[in-house]
Design a protein around this motif. Structure first.
Motif, PDB file in Angstrom:
ATOM      1  N   LEU A  32      81.889  23.361  10.954  1.00  0.00           N
ATOM      2  CA  LEU A  32      80.966  22.242  10.801  1.00  0.00           C
ATOM      3  C   LEU A  32      81.727  20.969  10.469  1.00  0.00           C
ATOM      4  CD1 LEU A  32      78.464  24.069   8.445  1.00  0.00           C
ATOM      5  CD2 LEU A  32      78.098  23.589  10.851  1.00  0.00           C
ATOM      6  N   ARG A  33      81.094  19.841  10.752  1.00  0.00           N
ATOM      7  CA  ARG A  33      81.630  18.562  10.299  1.00  0.00           C
ATOM      8  C   ARG A  33      81.302  18.408   8.813  1.00  0.00           C
ATOM      9  NH1 ARG A  33      78.462  17.094  14.403  1.00  0.00           N
ATOM     10  NH2 ARG A  33      77.270  15.736  13.025  1.00  0.00           N
ATOM     11  N   LEU A  34      82.083  17.629   8.121  1.00  0.00           N
ATOM     12  CA  LEU A  34      81.854  17.435   6.701  1.00  0.00           C
ATOM     13  C   LEU A  34      80.453  16.882   6.435  1.00  0.00           C
ATOM     14  CD1 LEU A  34      83.062  17.721   3.897  1.00  0.00           C
ATOM     15  CD2 LEU A  34      83.983  15.407   4.132  1.00  0.00           C
ATOM     16  N   GLU A  35      79.951  16.091   7.362  1.00  0.00           N
ATOM     17  CA  GLU A  35      78.603  15.528   7.214  1.00  0.00           C
ATOM     18  C   GLU A  35      77.516  16.601   7.214  1.00  0.00           C
ATOM     19  OE1 GLU A  35      80.695  14.459   9.809  1.00  0.00           O
ATOM     20  OE2 GLU A  35      81.512  12.844   8.576  1.00  0.00           O
ATOM     21  N   GLU A  36      77.842  17.795   7.679  1.00  0.00           N
ATOM     22  CA  GLU A  36      76.882  18.899   7.748  1.00  0.00           C
ATOM     23  C   GLU A  36      77.008  19.849   6.553  1.00  0.00           C
ATOM     24  OE1 GLU A  36      76.399  19.861  12.378  1.00  0.00           O
ATOM     25  OE2 GLU A  36      78.472  19.970  11.669  1.00  0.00           O
ATOM     26  N   ILE A  37      77.642  19.396   5.489  1.00  0.00           N
ATOM     27  CA  ILE A  37      77.932  20.285   4.363  1.00  0.00           C
ATOM     28  C   ILE A  37      76.660  20.866   3.734  1.00  0.00           C
ATOM     29  CG2 ILE A  37      78.045  18.476   2.583  1.00  0.00           C
ATOM     30  CD1 ILE A  37      80.530  20.118   1.523  1.00  0.00           C
ATOM     31  N   ARG A  55      85.243  20.406   8.783  1.00  0.00           N
ATOM     32  CA  ARG A  55      86.272  19.501   9.278  1.00  0.00           C
ATOM     33  C   ARG A  55      85.938  18.072   8.884  1.00  0.00           C
ATOM     34  NH1 ARG A  55      89.569  21.882  13.270  1.00  0.00           N
ATOM     35  NH2 ARG A  55      88.732  23.875  13.933  1.00  0.00           N
ATOM     36  N   MET A  56      86.950  17.368   8.454  1.00  0.00           N
ATOM     37  CA  MET A  56      86.785  15.966   8.123  1.00  0.00           C
ATOM     38  C   MET A  56      87.211  15.134   9.331  1.00  0.00           C
ATOM     39  SD  MET A  56      88.173  16.132   4.206  1.00  0.00           S
ATOM     40  CE  MET A  56      88.460  14.413   4.130  1.00  0.00           C
ATOM     41  N   GLY A  57      86.505  14.068   9.615  1.00  0.00           N
ATOM     42  CA  GLY A  57      86.856  13.218  10.743  1.00  0.00           C
ATOM     43  C   GLY A  57      86.284  13.744  12.048  1.00  0.00           C
ATOM     44  N   GLU A  58      86.955  13.439  13.130  1.00  0.00           N
ATOM     45  CA  GLU A  58      86.492  13.861  14.462  1.00  0.00           C
ATOM     46  C   GLU A  58      86.639  15.366  14.620  1.00  0.00           C
ATOM     47  OE1 GLU A  58      85.120  11.774  16.743  1.00  0.00           O
ATOM     48  OE2 GLU A  58      85.273  10.260  15.181  1.00  0.00           O
TER      49      GLU A  58
END
Length: 59
Positions: A32-37, A55-58
């Motif tokens: 997942l992206r960090l925004e989906e924590i 994952r942080m960033g792209e």
């Protein structure tokens, strides 16, 4: 359980993984992206996943 010694154990784990003897890929439920924590924690609480990578960033 916190008993790993990174300087000693990480090289061993990498060697085992590269030799195909440590199936890390099978242990990963999703990435997942960090925004989906928050979604990731919710899925964990519901028992839908076991291991996730954020994952942080792209991605």
């Amino acid at each position: 359980m916190g008993s790993a010694v990174p300087r000693r154990d990480l090289p061993r784990f990498l060697t085992l993984y590269q030799a195909g003897m440590l199936p890390v890929d099978r242990l990963l439920s999703r990435t997942l992206r960090l925004e989906e924590i928050n979604e990731g924690f919710d899925a964990l609480a519901r028992g839908e996943v076991v291991r996730q990578i954020f994952r942080m960033g792209e991605a």
